[in-house]
Design a protein around this motif. Structure first.
Motif: not given
Length: 107
Positions: A68-83
């Motif tokens: 997976g490559i960011a084609e543009t600047d990316v802003e994301a909510v990251a939910i950890p694996r454990s959650t």
């Protein structure tokens, strides 16, 4: 919140997903690279979406088979694996409770 600049490799083959990303802004290109180096685009993930491959790898405890490559600047909510695992387990448990509390079908 995760902020990733354009051209960042977010994940790659052989890696295990560490988090579930929900894109708020930007575009991610999911692709495979052939043996001769040719990029084969599988799909793109846009703002408001999540990556199907990441979801499948998280649920199946599998490694990525693409990148997976960011084609543009990316802003994301990251939910950890454990959650992610805990929320998935709660959903399954709730589904099982609902099934056992269901009235029997009428004939």
């Amino acid at each position: 919140m995760a902020r990733l600049p354009t051209c960042t490799c977010i994940f790659g083959p052989g890696q295990e997903p560490k988090s579930y990303l929900l894109l708020r802004e930007g575009t991610v290109r999911v692709q495979q690279v052939s043996e001769n180096g040719r990029e084969i685009v599988l799909y793109r993930v846009f703002a408001g979406e999540s990556c199907a491959l990441t979801t499948a790898c998280l649920i199946g405890y599998e490694e990525y088979q693409a990148e997976g490559i960011a084609e543009t600047d990316v802003e994301a909510v990251a939910i950890p694996r454990s959650t992610f695992d805990e929320l998935s387990f709660q959903k399954i448990r709730l589904h099982c409770v609902q099934r056992t509390n269901r009235s029997p079908p009428t004939v």
